[in-house]
Write an enzyme that holds these catalytic residues in place. Structure first.
Site, PDB file in Angstrom:
ATOM      1  N   HIS A 183       0.836  -1.206   0.000  1.00  0.00           N
ATOM      2  CA  HIS A 183       0.000   0.000   0.000  1.00  0.00           C
ATOM      3  C   HIS A 183       0.874   1.260   0.000  1.00  0.00           C
ATOM      4  O   HIS A 183       0.588   2.237  -0.708  1.00  0.00           O
ATOM      5  CB  HIS A 183      -0.908  -0.044   1.243  1.00  0.00           C
ATOM      6  N   GLU A 230       2.171   1.840  -3.419  1.00  0.00           N
ATOM      7  CA  GLU A 230       1.117   2.423  -4.274  1.00  0.00           C
ATOM      8  C   GLU A 230       1.096   3.950  -4.129  1.00  0.00           C
ATOM      9  O   GLU A 230       1.060   4.688  -5.112  1.00  0.00           O
ATOM     10  CB  GLU A 230      -0.239   1.828  -3.872  1.00  0.00           C
ATOM     11  N   HIS A 231       1.156   4.430  -2.877  1.00  0.00           N
ATOM     12  CA  HIS A 231       1.168   5.887  -2.652  1.00  0.00           C
ATOM     13  C   HIS A 231       2.376   6.530  -3.335  1.00  0.00           C
ATOM     14  O   HIS A 231       2.258   7.566  -3.980  1.00  0.00           O
ATOM     15  CB  HIS A 231       1.259   6.180  -1.145  1.00  0.00           C
TER      16      HIS A 231
END
Lengths: 420, 427
Positions: free
Chosen positions: B68, B71-72
């Site tokens: 995650h 992804e950022h």
């Protein structure tokens, strides 16, 4: 695509969209009424329609009928738009052209909706006991669980303070106390009043050219003696003389802050452009500065509420950083006030609006929303005419819109740092 | 590259190409729609925390939440930010990470070529520095806190923690504030190199697009890269649950319950069929037309129907029911009684037919929407099946197969009840 719009006596507007690319039919009947003390009664009155009608008097029978129509769905909704309460019944189904075994689903669903609206499960001036009890519990549960979504709860509480004394300060489902007092007969009476006095907007869409299929619903309204009320879709909310600051503590990890600004400026297009530049996209001032550069928030966004000429900014932030966030948000507004607006800011805002308008024909629900909002705002539903209003907005008008903002309310739902 | 045309029994079709770069590409031209939607996904999610690539002997364990985090960070290029590039084209883009995948997408009208270039370019061009990693930790910490305050997520998270002993699905997708503090730029590059390999990825494009142009842009921008063959190691997971019940207090208006049945993970070949069978079982057990539902409403146990869903991925498979109720045990008991009834008496033909018709509506709705079409193609490929194959399997599904699933997989000894209780009484 084919679009037909007509208005008939009794304050009823009908919008039909034929679009061959869809496989489903869609019908939404919206009742528009003033938001007031009877909000809970109205909410309950409309919601009972979702459970039964006089021809399907048990929920099981009602749901079975929808199920056999290839899983057709029917539901009610309640929402608030400024000082107005919008109550609706919406249905969606596999259209006749795509239904198996030659079933005329379009006609059957329209008749079901007609029966729900004009022939609810009621006798002797009251809704039948079982559907009423089920719906009343649902309403009370709904009001009770408004606290679960902390962001929405904070926005609701901020509106309560910001619009105190105005209809928009009321919750769209009403209060728990008001809901508890509702009886089967008072809810039925409220529903009858809605039928007779609310402004009605019907949206209807099929993949084939059958605009007359809606006739059973129109006939239902024609048989009534209607006295539609005047609806004021936009009423500027006056700013308070002194800023209201409200804090509420709650056991949670992240605080929610809502800042409400009022404006007396009659320039909704500039206000909307200003809000887009400030905080409605991932290239907005709030996203780039308060989130990305300062790392204070995961979300920090703005929204222009045209019906009240009000700007709302909301964010999720650590309790220790609320003051810092408040200052950072104010600084971004100040920057726009000073006229620091680039051509690129304007181009991006226009591109965002263009994309949203160009994609409106890609779903029946977006068609429905578009035509309804155009009606409420009194704008032309022609996309190019709508966009032209924004294209003519200048930097000066945007800066003036920002300068017109008066801080009205700050609401903080205060979490405890380092909670669970 | 061979172009394969895949057709559905409801009249839709798409093009499939296995690109020379290794990327699987699916395109569905949808005349009449204005929107173009593209999504590129990698089979890399929060559960992939222990891995090695071809040629390595040792596995590497990475902090929870790193997929995650990655992804950022991928949204920041060396010289610009992806959101700014999208904004210039009028497109809007975003991304998400789940337990088993990370996806980046955009939606656009009138101009899809430039946003597609932006998408294909930035997912192949990572740029991480310690400074930007440190800054992102503040933002993601806020996201974690926001998620932790969400009772719907908490009830689910607690359910998984009590259903799975050691499988990483028991850990939240975003990790914890402590675990993400251990993430640095070299670790992000390590994960990127292992999983953002075009052989491990899928591109799906739908709407107002031309397949030829999409493929030309792919040819221009996709880089040939070696297949790194990332291998993920999962700890052994017993069939049993950790404990049958978990309760937590939060500020909510009413208790929220999730009832999860832990099932055996699906093997790759039978995955889709097992998923559809389980989904059909969910629909039957939460059927709004059932006497059970009518009774629960009448008794005031619930005010809206319980939801049912299938939660499955690599090494995990479960069926989860959700409700808002003052009587969580009563709801769990009622679902179990209904399951027993179907197992004992069989599923009535008319009920099965009606539920199947509802599924038919959902299938048609998916193909009526550009975004859903793109995800339909992406999901199929990621799950190891073909677009529209679910429609055929769904049509063939029998009541007997669903009954058998209920009997063999929905076992009460592997059931977990997760409840979020009200923290304070009404004042």
């Amino acid at each position: 695509m084919k679009y037909i719009r007509k208005e008939i006596d009794g304050g009823i507007g009908i919008t039909f969209v034929m679009d061959e690319k869809f496989k489903t039919g869609c019908l939404t009947v919206r009742f528009i009424t003033k938001l007031g003390d009877d909000a809970a009664q109205n909410a309950l009155g409309i919601s009972v329609l979702n459970v039964t009608n006089s021809k399907c008097r048990s929920l099981t029978e009602f749901n079975e009928k929808l199920g056999m129509l290839f899983g057709a769905s029917a539901g009610t909704f309640v929402r608030k738009r400024g000082d107005v309460q919008i109550l609706g019944l919406s249905a969606s189904w596999v259209s006749s052209r795509y239904a198996l075994e030659g079933v005329d689903t379009d006609q059957q669903m329209i008749e079901i909706v007609r029966d729900c609206i004009f022939s609810p499960d009621a006798e002797n001036g009251a809704f039948s006991d079982k559907p009423f009890r089920i719906t009343k519990k649902d309403l009370l549960d709904h009001i009770g669980t408004e606290i679960d979504n902390k962001r929405n709860y904070a926005l609701m509480k901020a509106a309560e303070t910001a619009f105190c004394g105005e209809p928009a300060g009321s919750a769209c489902y009403g209060t728990k106390e008001a809901a508890e007092k509702i009886t089967a007969s008072s809810a039925f009476e409220a529903y009858r009043k809605i039928l007779e006095t609310a402004r009605v907007e019907i949206f209807f869409s099929l993949p084939c050219d059958r605009p007359d299929a809606i006739q059973p619903v129109i006939d239902g309204f024609k048989q009534m003696s209607r006295r539609p009320q005047d609806i004021d879709f936009r009423k500027i909310s006056p700013a308070k003389e002194t800023l209201s600051e409200v804090r509420e503590d709650m056991e949670m990890q992240q605080s929610k802050m809502v800042m409400v600004f009022k404006s007396g400026l009659e320039d909704v297009f500039a206000m909307k452009m200003m809000s887009i530049i400030l905080g409605e996209s991932p290239v907005s001032r709030l996203f780039v500065n308060v989130r990305e550069k300062m790392g204070l928030c995961y979300y920090c966004v703005s929204r222009f509420v045209s019906s009240k000429n009000t700007l709302m900014v909301d964010c999720g932030v650590s309790e220790k950083d609320t003051e810092k966030a408040k200052e950072a948000i104010a600084a971004q507004i100040e920057d726009i006030c000073s006229g620091n607006i680039s051509d690129e800011d304007i181009e991006r805002a226009i591109a965002l609006l263009e994309t949203s308008v160009e994609s409106l024909g890609d779903s029946q629900s977006s068609y429905s929303g578009w035509y309804f909002e155009s009606f409420c705002d009194g704008y032309s539903p022609e996309p190019e005419e709508y966009l032209a209003n924004f294209r003519s907005v200048t930097k000066e008008r945007i800066a003036a819109a920002a300068r017109s903002l008066v801080p009205d309310t700050v609401y903080i739902l205060c979490g405890r740092e380092g909670g669970k | 590259m061979n172009r394969e045309i895949i057709k559905s029994r409801v009249g839709d079709e798409c093009i499939h190409v296995k690109h020379t770069s290794g990327l699987e590409i699916f395109i569905s031209e949808k005349p009449g729609f204005s929107t173009s939607f593209a999504v590129i996904g990698t089979k890399y999610g929060s559960v992939h925390t222990d891995f090695r690539i071809k040629g390595e002997e040792e596995f590497t364990a990475v902090p929870e939440g790193i997929a995650h985090f990655l992804e950022h960070k991928l949204f920041e290029n060396e010289d610009s930010k992806v959101f700014e590039l999208y904004a210039k084209t009028g497109a809007s883009g975003n991304a998400y990470t789940t337990f088993d995948r990370t996806c980046y997408y955009f939606s656009s009208t009138s101009n899809y070529e430039e946003p597609l270039r932006i998408l294909l370019d930035f997912v192949q061009k990572p740029y991480f520095t310690q400074e930007t990693v440190d800054k992102e930790q503040g933002i993601i910490s806020q996201e974690i806190k926001m998620t932790n305050d969400n009772p719907d997520w908490r009830v689910f998270s607690n359910l998984l923690k009590n259903m799975y002993h050691s499988h990483p699905v028991r850990t939240d997708i975003a990790g914890t504030c402590e675990s993400i503090a251990k993430i640095d730029a070299p670790l992000l590059y390590r994960c990127y190199d292992a999983f953002y390999d075009l052989h491990n990825m899928v591109l799906s494009v739908a709407g107002n697009v031309k397949a030829d142009r999409v493929l030309e842009i792919c040819d221009e921008l996709l880089r040939i890269s070696p297949d790194r063959k990332a291998e993920v190691r999962f700890p052994d997971e017993p069939e049993t649950v950790v404990r049958p019940q978990i309760r937590e207090k939060m500020p909510v208006g009413m208790p929220i319950v999730q009832i999860g049945y832990k099932c055996r993970p699906a093997d790759r070949s039978g995955k889709l069929k097992k998923h559809l069978t389980a989904a059909m079982a969910c629909s039957l057990l939460t059927d709004e037309c059932s006497e059970l539902y009518d009774r629960l409403l009448d008794e005031g146990v619930i005010s809206s129907p319980p939801g049912g869903s299938v939660f499955a991925g690599e090494g995990y498979f479960s069926v989860i029911f959700s409700a808002v109720t003052d009587y969580p045990e009563r709801v769990a008991e009622a679902i179990e009684q209904e399951r027993e009834r179907f197992v004992r008496d069989g599923i009535p033909e008319n009920v099965f037919k009606r539920i199947k018709r509802c599924g038919y509506r959902d299938i048609l709705r998916d193909t009526d929407d550009v975004e859903s079409t793109a995800f339909l193609m992406l999901d199929a490929c990621m799950e190891g099946s073909r677009p529209y194959e679910h429609i055929d399997i769904y049509a063939e599904l029998t009541a007997g197969e669903v009954r058998k699933f209920m009997e063999e997989e929905l076992v009460i000894s592997n059931r977990v009840l997760s409840v979020i209780e009200k923290e304070v009484e009404d004042q």
